[in-house]
Design an enzyme around this catalytic site. Structure first.
Site, mmCIF file in Angstrom:
data_model
loop_
_atom_site.group_PDB
_atom_site.id
_atom_site.type_symbol
_atom_site.label_atom_id
_atom_site.label_comp_id
_atom_site.label_asym_id
_atom_site.label_seq_id
_atom_site.Cartn_x
_atom_site.Cartn_y
_atom_site.Cartn_z
ATOM 1 N N TYR A 139 2.982 4.656 0.502
ATOM 2 C CA TYR A 139 3.682 5.392 1.660
ATOM 3 C C TYR A 139 2.535 6.331 2.484
ATOM 4 C CZ TYR A 139 8.074 4.418 -0.504
ATOM 5 O OH TYR A 139 9.188 3.742 -1.079
ATOM 6 N N ASP B 186 0.602 -1.205 0.136
ATOM 7 C CA ASP B 186 -0.071 -0.091 0.016
ATOM 8 C C ASP B 186 0.868 1.192 0.070
ATOM 9 O OD1 ASP B 186 -1.108 0.560 3.432
ATOM 10 O OD2 ASP B 186 0.811 -0.128 2.675
ATOM 11 N N HIS C 226 11.627 -9.018 0.117
ATOM 12 C CA HIS C 226 11.313 -7.605 0.040
ATOM 13 C C HIS C 226 12.422 -6.872 0.160
ATOM 14 C CE1 HIS C 226 9.282 -4.042 0.881
ATOM 15 N NE2 HIS C 226 8.327 -4.445 0.085
ATOM 16 N N PHE D 54 6.865 2.353 -4.081
ATOM 17 C CA PHE D 54 8.310 2.727 -3.838
ATOM 18 C C PHE D 54 8.837 3.825 -4.204
ATOM 19 C CE2 PHE D 54 8.342 -2.155 -4.417
ATOM 20 C CZ PHE D 54 8.603 -2.531 -3.057
#
Length: 224
Positions: free
Chosen positions: A66, A64, A186, A77
């Protein structure tokens, strides 16, 4: 709430008339009225707008947006140029430097990737300020899964970069032999050392694209 206006609209149009999306729409509109929500409403669909369907060569799947002020602008990102680079993106840049020799830039604004055909798609497209995962389970996942299914049906090579367990689960939706699926842990500080570092996703992506007669991605984000 913004609308999709390019070639993504036709394949995604059936979603807009489904009950889950109507409920999602009502929820999101009310959230923007009553709460501080990111990204700005006009940027909810920026990933689709910046990377038209016919241009998609690479897909990066995030979770989701920031949730701190000024960060999210609709690409997973990525943050606006004036915002401090978040830890996961800092690790992406480290791997990019090790993999392709790119210098680490002074910003985290990844629009350059989007404009080259890198779809940077969060599975949830909105979030309340300072409340991670606050819009999970409201319907966005069904909508972005529909987009992933559209991508899987494209009759051309696409690279899927699936970083972390939630993104990795999307591999079960991908059945097209034209595509390349690259899974790894990740890039967050909690897991990057478990196999994200050294996974060389960027060189593998470009080698695959070139082998299919496509232009490689210029991954270097420039200083601003």
């Amino acid at each position: 709430m913004a609308a999709i206006s390019n070639d993504w609209l036709e394949p995604l149009k059936p979603e807009f008339s489904k009950d889950y999306y109507k409920n999602l729409y009502r929820f999101v509109v009310e959230e923007y009225k009553s709460q501080v929500v990111f990204p700005p409403s006009e940027e909810i669909f920026s990933a689709f707008e910046l990377t038209p369907l016919h241009e998609v060569k690479v897909v990066i799947i995030g979770q989701d947006p920031y949730h701190n002020v000024g960060q999210a602008h609709g690409l997973c990102f990525s943050v606006r140029p004036e915002v401090e680079i978040p830890p996961s993106l800092a690790n992406i840049y480290k791997e990019l430097q090790d993999d392709l020799g790119c210098y680490i830039p002074n910003n985290g604004y990844l629009v350059k990737w989007a404009k080259q055909g890198v779809l940077m798609l969060n599975t949830v497209l909105t979030v309340r300020a300072h409340q991670a995962n606050s819009h999970q389970g409201k319907g966005w996942e069904q909508f972005t899964d529909a987009a992933i299914e559209v991508l899987d049906k494209q009759d051309r090579p696409i690279v899927f970069l699936l970083w972390g367990a939630p993104a990795g689960k999307k591999a079960a939706m991908l059945h097209n032999p034209n595509h390349l699926i690259l899974k790894s842990p990740h890039p967050s500080p909690l897991s990057a050392y478990r196999g994200f570092f050294g996974s060389k996703p960027f060189s593998q992506t470009n080698e695959f694209l070139v082998s299919k007669g496509l232009a490689p991605i210029d991954w270097q984000i420039e200083n601003v």
